[in-house]
Motif scaffolding. Structure first.
Motif, short mmCIF file in Angstrom:
data_model
loop_
_atom_site.label_atom_id
_atom_site.label_comp_id
_atom_site.label_asym_id
_atom_site.label_seq_id
_atom_site.Cartn_x
_atom_site.Cartn_y
_atom_site.Cartn_z
N VAL A 188 0.85 -1.20 0.00
CA VAL A 188 0.00 0.00 0.00
C VAL A 188 0.88 1.25 0.00
O VAL A 188 0.61 2.22 -0.72
CB VAL A 188 -0.94 0.00 1.22
CG1 VAL A 188 -1.60 1.38 1.40
CG2 VAL A 188 -2.02 -1.07 1.06
N THR A 189 1.95 1.22 0.79
CA THR A 189 2.87 2.35 0.86
C THR A 189 3.60 2.56 -0.47
O THR A 189 3.77 3.69 -0.92
CB THR A 189 3.89 2.15 2.00
OG1 THR A 189 3.17 1.93 3.23
CG2 THR A 189 4.80 3.36 2.15
N VAL A 190 4.01 1.47 -1.10
CA VAL A 190 4.66 1.56 -2.42
C VAL A 190 3.70 2.21 -3.42
O VAL A 190 4.10 3.09 -4.20
CB VAL A 190 5.10 0.17 -2.92
CG1 VAL A 190 5.51 0.24 -4.39
CG2 VAL A 190 6.24 -0.36 -2.08
N LYS A 191 2.44 1.81 -3.38
CA LYS A 191 1.45 2.38 -4.30
C LYS A 191 1.27 3.87 -4.06
O LYS A 191 1.19 4.66 -5.01
CB LYS A 191 0.11 1.66 -4.12
CG LYS A 191 -0.95 2.07 -5.13
CD LYS A 191 -2.22 1.25 -4.96
CE LYS A 191 -3.28 1.67 -5.98
NZ LYS A 191 -4.52 0.88 -5.82
N LEU A 192 1.23 4.28 -2.79
CA LEU A 192 1.11 5.71 -2.47
C LEU A 192 2.32 6.49 -2.99
O LEU A 192 2.19 7.55 -3.60
CB LEU A 192 0.99 5.89 -0.95
CG LEU A 192 -0.33 5.47 -0.32
CD1 LEU A 192 -0.21 5.49 1.21
CD2 LEU A 192 -1.48 6.37 -0.76
N LEU A 193 3.52 5.95 -2.74
CA LEU A 193 4.73 6.62 -3.18
C LEU A 193 4.83 6.66 -4.70
O LEU A 193 5.36 7.62 -5.27
CB LEU A 193 5.96 5.93 -2.59
CG LEU A 193 6.14 6.07 -1.08
CD1 LEU A 193 7.35 5.26 -0.61
CD2 LEU A 193 6.30 7.53 -0.68
N LYS A 194 4.31 5.64 -5.34
CA LYS A 194 4.33 5.61 -6.80
C LYS A 194 3.52 6.77 -7.36
O LYS A 194 3.97 7.48 -8.28
CB LYS A 194 3.76 4.27 -7.30
CG LYS A 194 3.86 4.06 -8.79
CD LYS A 194 3.40 2.65 -9.14
CE LYS A 194 3.49 2.38 -10.64
NZ LYS A 194 3.03 1.01 -10.98
N THR A 195 2.34 7.01 -6.79
CA THR A 195 1.51 8.14 -7.22
C THR A 195 2.20 9.47 -6.95
O THR A 195 2.23 10.36 -7.80
CB THR A 195 0.15 8.11 -6.51
OG1 THR A 195 -0.54 6.90 -6.84
CG2 THR A 195 -0.72 9.30 -6.90
N LEU A 196 2.78 9.60 -5.75
CA LEU A 196 3.48 10.83 -5.39
C LEU A 196 4.64 11.12 -6.33
O LEU A 196 4.84 12.26 -6.78
CB LEU A 196 3.98 10.75 -3.95
CG LEU A 196 2.93 10.80 -2.84
CD1 LEU A 196 3.58 10.52 -1.48
CD2 LEU A 196 2.23 12.16 -2.81
N LEU A 197 5.41 10.08 -6.65
CA LEU A 197 6.59 10.29 -7.47
C LEU A 197 6.23 10.56 -8.92
O LEU A 197 6.89 11.36 -9.60
CB LEU A 197 7.53 9.07 -7.38
CG LEU A 197 8.89 9.25 -8.05
CD1 LEU A 197 9.65 10.43 -7.46
CD2 LEU A 197 9.72 7.98 -7.93
N ILE A 198 5.17 9.94 -9.42
CA ILE A 198 4.70 10.23 -10.77
C ILE A 198 4.35 11.71 -10.89
O ILE A 198 4.80 12.42 -11.80
CB ILE A 198 3.50 9.36 -11.16
CG1 ILE A 198 3.95 7.91 -11.43
CG2 ILE A 198 2.76 9.92 -12.37
CD1 ILE A 198 2.80 6.92 -11.59
N ASN A 199 3.55 12.21 -9.95
CA ASN A 199 3.14 13.61 -10.00
C ASN A 199 4.32 14.55 -9.76
O ASN A 199 4.42 15.62 -10.39
CB ASN A 199 2.04 13.88 -8.98
CG ASN A 199 0.73 13.22 -9.38
OD1 ASN A 199 0.51 12.93 -10.55
ND2 ASN A 199 -0.15 12.98 -8.42
N ALA A 200 5.23 14.19 -8.87
CA ALA A 200 6.42 15.00 -8.64
C ALA A 200 7.27 15.08 -9.90
O ALA A 200 7.85 16.13 -10.22
CB ALA A 200 7.24 14.43 -7.48
N SER A 201 7.34 13.99 -10.64
CA SER A 201 8.13 13.95 -11.87
C SER A 201 7.49 14.77 -12.98
O SER A 201 8.19 15.46 -13.75
CB SER A 201 8.34 12.51 -12.32
OG SER A 201 9.06 11.78 -11.36
N ILE A 202 6.17 14.72 -13.08
CA ILE A 202 5.46 15.58 -14.04
C ILE A 202 5.77 17.04 -13.73
O ILE A 202 6.11 17.83 -14.61
CB ILE A 202 3.94 15.32 -13.99
CG1 ILE A 202 3.61 13.91 -14.49
CG2 ILE A 202 3.19 16.37 -14.82
CD1 ILE A 202 2.18 13.48 -14.24
N ASN A 203 5.67 17.38 -12.45
CA ASN A 203 5.95 18.75 -12.03
C ASN A 203 7.40 19.14 -12.30
O ASN A 203 7.69 20.27 -12.71
CB ASN A 203 5.62 18.93 -10.55
CG ASN A 203 4.17 19.30 -10.32
OD1 ASN A 203 3.75 20.40 -10.65
ND2 ASN A 203 3.40 18.38 -9.77
N ALA A 204 8.33 18.22 -12.05
CA ALA A 204 9.74 18.52 -12.26
C ALA A 204 10.02 18.82 -13.73
O ALA A 204 10.77 19.77 -14.05
CB ALA A 204 10.61 17.36 -11.79
#
Length: 332
Positions: A188-204
């Motif tokens: 569950v934590t991996v899934k949450l971090l996956k979403t966070l990192l995808i959006n952070a990468s789009i923003n970057a």
């Protein structure tokens, strides 16, 4: 792709590493074990095994000594970002950017976005997991007196419970939970971090693309004028000396009209402003602000004096020029 990592309590470095790998390789499964036989069934083994080669990545082993140029040691998250990060960002570009936008994502911009994610996310995860944060601060911000050490100690204590990724991941290890329940929490934590990192990468990627545009637009002087919404504050903070003469930024407001805003006074004090609006304007809007400024079509000036708005471009330019003439410039 079959990923193996250790079982038991989980941490930010291996959960974030799994989030990275599982985006690049969509069909992924995770084994959590310390049994060497089980681990060797995987395609990639992270944060466990005591081995480092093309398949195994364990920063805990005695012979592991990889570190960044700035002295921050790699942990598993940083290692996986170093290994898969460029591929990760190119996939983000393919999936979340239209063809015209992708054409603008040069190798230089992707490299800058890769560095941004490493700097803004992976640094803290790796420092935390390696127990290096305090020693890194001592090396980079040396203290000279007992009073300075007291301030450093207070800051270290304050940031121990900062709700960043290492702290939040640690809180997902619920009391008295083991075995399958712990593995479930891990995924569950991996899934949450996956979403966070995808959006952070789009923003970057958007941020670095925007910074490149800002750098081309600014040609010197006290005004930075933009005709589209761009990440100008990030551009200024990343290239502070380049904008040393610049005082105000002008850009389209998302709702209506145009905005003018002071540049930050320094990189350390980004909420301190280089020039505050004239005192007579602060906290006013519409007709009251028109009367105080002698302009027509103004919208507002924030009561703190750091930003204001107007309906038309010509008005915001006139407003900025008066702001430069009559505003309060910060000197220290």
């Amino acid at each position: 792709m079959l990923i193996a990592t250790h079982d038991g309590s989980f941490h930010a470095d291996e959960t974030l590493a799994c989030a990275i790998i599982s985006y690049v390789h969509e069909r992924c499964e995770v084994i959590r074990s310390r049994n060497p036989v089980e681990l060797e069934k995987a395609d990639i083994v992270i944060d466990v095994s005591g081995i480092n080669d093309d398949k195994h990545f364990d920063h805990h082993s005695n012979n592991f000594n990889l570190k960044r140029d700035n002295g921050i040691n790699y942990a598993t998250a940083g290692l996986m970002w170093q290994k898969f990060g460029f591929e990760y960002l190119r996939k983000i570009a393919e999936e979340y950017f239209d063809p015209d936008q992708r054409a603008q994502l040069t190798d230089e911009i992707i490299d800058a976005a890769h560095k941004r994610i490493d700097r803004e996310i992976m640094y803290m995860v790796d420092l935390n997991d390696n127990g290096q944060l305090n020693s890194y601060l001592r090396e980079t911000v040396p203290v000279q007196t007992a009073a300075e050490q007291a301030v450093m100690d207070q800051l270290n204590e304050f940031y121990q419970c900062s709700p960043d990724i290492p702290y939040l991941v640690a809180m997902q290890n619920l009391p008295n939970v083991t075995g399958e329940a712990q593995d479930k929490n891990f995924m569950v934590t991996v899934k949450l971090l996956k979403t966070l990192l995808i959006n952070a990468s789009i923003n970057a990627l958007y941020t670095e693309l925007g910074i490149a545009k800002v750098m081309k637009l600014y040609t010197g002087g006290e005004l930075l004028i933009m005709h589209e919404k761009l990440p100008w504050t990030q551009a200024v903070l990343a290239n502070f000396e380049h904008f040393s003469k610049c005082m105000l930024a002008i850009y389209p407001d998302r709702k209506r009209g145009w905005r003018v805003q002071s540049l930050p006074f320094s990189k350390a004090e980004r909420f301190k402003n280089k020039i505050i609006a004239p005192k007579a304007w602060r906290g006013l809007d519409d007709k009251d602000l028109d009367a105080a400024s002698g302009l027509k079509g103004t919208i507002f000036v924030h009561r703190a004096g750091f930003t204001g708005g107007a309906l038309e471009f010509d008005t915001i330019i006139a407003m900025a020029k008066l702001w430069l003439q009559n505003g309060e410039r910060t000197t220290e």
